[in-house]
Design an enzyme around this catalytic site. Structure first.
Site, PDB file in Angstrom:
ATOM      1  N   SER A 121       0.836  -1.201   0.000  1.00  0.00           N
ATOM      2  CA  SER A 121       0.000   0.000   0.000  1.00  0.00           C
ATOM      3  C   SER A 121       0.865   1.244   0.000  1.00  0.00           C
ATOM      4  O   SER A 121       0.373   2.344  -0.179  1.00  0.00           O
ATOM      5  CB  SER A 121      -0.909   0.008   1.233  1.00  0.00           C
ATOM      6  OG  SER A 121      -0.134   0.023   2.406  1.00  0.00           O
TER       7      SER A 121
ATOM      8  N   HIS B 267      -4.054  -3.994  -4.248  1.00  0.00           N
ATOM      9  CA  HIS B 267      -4.124  -3.505  -2.874  1.00  0.00           C
ATOM     10  C   HIS B 267      -5.462  -3.895  -2.243  1.00  0.00           C
ATOM     11  O   HIS B 267      -6.476  -3.237  -2.438  1.00  0.00           O
ATOM     12  CB  HIS B 267      -3.927  -1.978  -2.849  1.00  0.00           C
ATOM     13  CG  HIS B 267      -3.985  -1.386  -1.474  1.00  0.00           C
ATOM     14  ND1 HIS B 267      -4.431  -0.115  -1.225  1.00  0.00           N
ATOM     15  CD2 HIS B 267      -3.654  -1.906  -0.264  1.00  0.00           C
ATOM     16  CE1 HIS B 267      -4.374   0.125   0.080  1.00  0.00           C
ATOM     17  NE2 HIS B 267      -3.919  -0.951   0.683  1.00  0.00           N
TER      18      HIS B 267
ATOM     19  N   GLU C  74      -7.766  -1.982  -4.952  1.00  0.00           N
ATOM     20  CA  GLU C  74      -7.115  -1.068  -5.892  1.00  0.00           C
ATOM     21  C   GLU C  74      -6.166  -1.867  -6.793  1.00  0.00           C
ATOM     22  O   GLU C  74      -5.317  -2.607  -6.297  1.00  0.00           O
ATOM     23  CB  GLU C  74      -6.319   0.001  -5.136  1.00  0.00           C
ATOM     24  CG  GLU C  74      -7.227   1.010  -4.443  1.00  0.00           C
ATOM     25  CD  GLU C  74      -6.426   2.090  -3.727  1.00  0.00           C
ATOM     26  OE1 GLU C  74      -6.592   3.273  -4.067  1.00  0.00           O
ATOM     27  OE2 GLU C  74      -5.653   1.751  -2.811  1.00  0.00           O
TER      28      GLU C  74
ATOM     29  N   ASN D  76      -5.803   5.464   0.390  1.00  0.00           N
ATOM     30  CA  ASN D  76      -5.059   6.040   1.523  1.00  0.00           C
ATOM     31  C   ASN D  76      -4.880   7.542   1.367  1.00  0.00           C
ATOM     32  O   ASN D  76      -4.886   8.291   2.334  1.00  0.00           O
ATOM     33  CB  ASN D  76      -3.684   5.385   1.659  1.00  0.00           C
ATOM     34  CG  ASN D  76      -3.789   4.024   2.330  1.00  0.00           C
ATOM     35  OD1 ASN D  76      -4.760   3.736   3.019  1.00  0.00           O
ATOM     36  ND2 ASN D  76      -2.790   3.183   2.115  1.00  0.00           N
TER      37      ASN D  76
END
Lengths: 252, 287
Positions: free
Chosen positions: B118, B139, B151, B189
């Site tokens: 990540s 991800h 992701e 994120n």
């Protein structure tokens, strides 16, 4: 049978950026207030809800000033209200893009002004951020609290700072999404999907920008950048262009 | 269709992905260099699958079938038949690059090599192999069985065929694909960051306290939880590491600067719900 005396409705006078004016007309009139307003660029409002008047009514109980974008206009509105209204009438003014303290420096009767959070679509929320200034005595705050209670809202007293709480956080989320779009890291659809499904955000950042209006978002971010002078409030150039061109997000 | 999946690293993420894939009917080779870690992961998986039967999510048969589809292995060569290998080891670029070199040597030329990173550059990981067109970021978010999105991070070299096979694979798992280019924090994120970071900034300036900010974000903003409740659940240490990685990989962009309040709380051991105290205090997991 004796006639019951019908007390006259309290009058709210509303000025400001048009989407919010329309929302507050609906909110106040549905809670039993007589509403008068003055705003440009506002669609037809049902005459039974509110009365449009450039001349201020005489018996105003509260004045709401909702401008976030054109601060020159906001200043003129506040100066006019301060001159026309009895000293005892409270002015509740949106303090999202300029602090309530700065606004009170524009008027003579400073103790009557209290800031609050007004952004499009927020009029239906059950909570409202209220920012008293150093000049606001407890009585003014109580009057404002009673007013919001009467339209179905609890208040949360916060320090008088530009951006307040919700607008500052949500506009920074939208700004980051705009950087992501600008860098072509992901599509607007995927950005919204990721944040709604992945993080349980109630709306995607792009949807949110659409709801609030890009110009409002830009006004909040500009105010933060101006007021705090920090690099972290740098506005995505794409977001600035969207706001300046007056159009919504370009869908890829 | 992916029939054989390889997973490297039997930690929380690796094991959770293994379970998800096994439940979707995929044969999984779960590799870990450490036999003890592997055995512990299998025990956890067994408990988790049994629990799903207890609460009526799975039949006993589905649970047993899924468990038998997970093959614990300690030799990399056992991954050789995999259609896709997902790496879920520690976030250390040197270790990942070394691993990808070995994976390239030990798998079929058509095997897709995916990283669950990540915070590291997928491009940098891909540079360790001679088939960067087969390298991709996948991800998965924690908790894997609950979060619906994954992701998919493409580098400049990742081929369209690789991406399509990854999309098909994630459909098999019932996940929604979020397509991103390989960049710091991808998008999840990166966009969650201001939700926490701006709240910390507001708290630091004493505009409002943590409980007020949470109340405002829930009542005014419609969020199901406030930023400080969210930080407590995620873990302040976990969130701080994510922020540090974002800050570093963006070459110090000030939007991603870790906040001193969070640093201090991590230093004092107040990590959130898991340590009993974060922005709120918890007794037996309750606020």
């Amino acid at each position: 049978m004796p006639r019951v005396h019908q007390p006259e409705k309290a009058v709210v006078y509303i000025l400001g950026d048009s989407p919010m004016v329309e929302e507050y007309i609906v909110l106040c009139s549905s809670h039993g207030y007589a509403v008068a307003y003055d705003a440009e660029g506002i669609g037809a409002v049902d005459a039974s809800l509110a009365r449009k008047t450039a001349k201020m009514p005489e018996n105003v109980s509260f004045a709401l000033e909702l401008t976030n974008i054109d601060l020159e206009k906001k200043r003129k509105n506040l100066e006019a209200l301060d001159k026309a209204l009895p000293v005892t009438t409270a002015i509740v003014s949106s303090s999202v893009t300029v602090s309530a303290t700065e606004q009170s420096s524009w008027i003579h009767h400073k103790s009557r002004l209290v800031g609050f959070c007004s952004l499009p679509t927020l009029s239906t929320a059950s909570l409202v951020e209220v920012a008293p200034t150093v000049f606001s005595p407890a009585e003014t705050i109580q009057v404002v609290q009673r007013f919001f209670k009467s339209v179905g809202k609890e208040i949360e007293l916060v320090q008088d700072r530009v951006g307040m709480v919700f607008p500052r956080i949500v506009c920074q989320i939208i700004n980051e999404a705009a950087f992501v779009l600008q860098e072509e890291v992901a599509s607007p659809q995927d950005i919204d999907l990721a944040m709604k499904l992945g993080a349980n955000f109630p709306f995607g950042p792009i949807e949110w920008a659409d709801k609030l209006g890009m110009q409002q978002v830009y006004a909040v971010l500009s105010a933060l950048h101006r007021d705090l002078g920090e690099e972290r409030y740098r506005i995505s150039p794409l977001l600035r262009q969207m706001a300046l061109s007056g159009s919504w997000w370009k869908r890829m | 269709m992916v029939k054989h999946l390889g997973i490297v690293g039997a930690g929380t993420m690796g094991a959770a992905i293994a379970q998800l894939a096994a439940l979707a009917g995929i044969d999984v080779v779960l590799y870990d260099i450490n036999d003890t870690v592997l055995r512990q992961a299998l025990e956890r998986l067994k408990r988790s699958l049994n629990k799903a039967v207890e609460i009526g999510e799975l039949t006993a048969e589905q649970s047993t079938d899924a468990f038998t589809r997970i093959h614990p292995r300690t030799r990399l060569i056992d991954l050789s038949h995999s259609d896709i290998v997902i790496e879920a080891v520690i976030e250390d670029l040197r270790i990942k690059k070394d691993l990808f070199k070995h994976l390239e040597a030990g798998t079929k030329p058509t095997t897709i090599l995916a990283s669950n990173t990540s915070s590291l550059s997928v491009t940098a990981i891909a540079s360790a192999t001679h088939r960067p067109e087969k390298v991709v970021g996948l991800h998965f978010l924690y908790p894997v069985e609950i979060v619906k999105i994954v992701e998919v991070a493409r580098t400049e070299e990742t081929s369209e065929e690789t991406l399509q096979r990854c999309r098909d694979f994630l459909n098999q798992l019932g996940k929604t694909v979020i397509s991103v280019t390989d960049s710091p924090g991808f998008i999840f994120n990166r966009i969650v960051h201001p939700f926490h970071s701006e709240a910390l900034q507001i708290l630091g300036e004493h505009v409002a306290d943590a409980e007020q900010i949470d109340r405002i974000m829930k009542s005014e903003g419609g969020f199901p939880f406030g930023p400080f409740e969210s930080l407590d659940i995620v873990g302040l240490d976990v969130s701080l590491n994510t922020t540090k990685a974002l800050f570093e990989s963006s070459s110090g962009d000030s939007r991603f600067r870790p906040h001193p309040i969070q640093k201090r709380m991590v230093e004092s051991g107040h990590l959130g719900k898991k340590s009993g105290r974060g922005f709120y205090t918890y007794e037996e997991g309750k606020k």
